[in-house]
Enzyme design. Sequence first.
Site: not given
Length: 201
Positions: A101, A173, A183
């Site tokens: 992330e 993603h 994303d």
Amino acid sequence: MQIMNHRLIGDAGHAVTYDPSPNQSGTVTPLYLVIHYTAGTSSASAVSWLKNPASNASAHLVIDRDGSIVQLVPFNRRAWHAGVSQWGQLSGLNQYSIGIELVNAGKLRKRSDGQWLTESKQLIPAADVTVARHQNESESTGWHEYTDVQIATVTAVGQLLNQKYGFTDVLGHDDIAPTRKIDPGPLFPMNSVRGRILGRS
């Protein structure tokens, strides 16, 4: 940096904090590296959410905008980052990938006065915004820019992970869940990062 016992160990230039999340299960066969954004601007809030049992979500790493790193799940354990997902003949990419992330607000909304806002109505300076169109969308809008040090850090970490685990590919993603996720978005330089991580020209 180095990987020991499926944990990322930092050096003087790359501090790594280990802050384990309970949101993990079983083992992982890391064929892919999957890149996400947090849809926020704070590493602390992202880590807090990914450690919250109620979120049913986690990732192996969170990389802040200054390049600092928090590891939440060992690389041999399954983090809950991909959700309902598919790539080729594989479904449920949590089982087959390591998830990173990046702290980034993602897609933004333009206010009537021209200011850019996040989903949570936080103001993003215009200097940190680029207008672009996502590959799966028809209209352009503002997107939060990644920092140079974030891109450098995710590339360096990705190269290290690839040396250890031997990825088949690096994906977004939005590649593995295109009908519900956008994303890491159009500002993430996926082609160049993928090429550098996998050693492709």
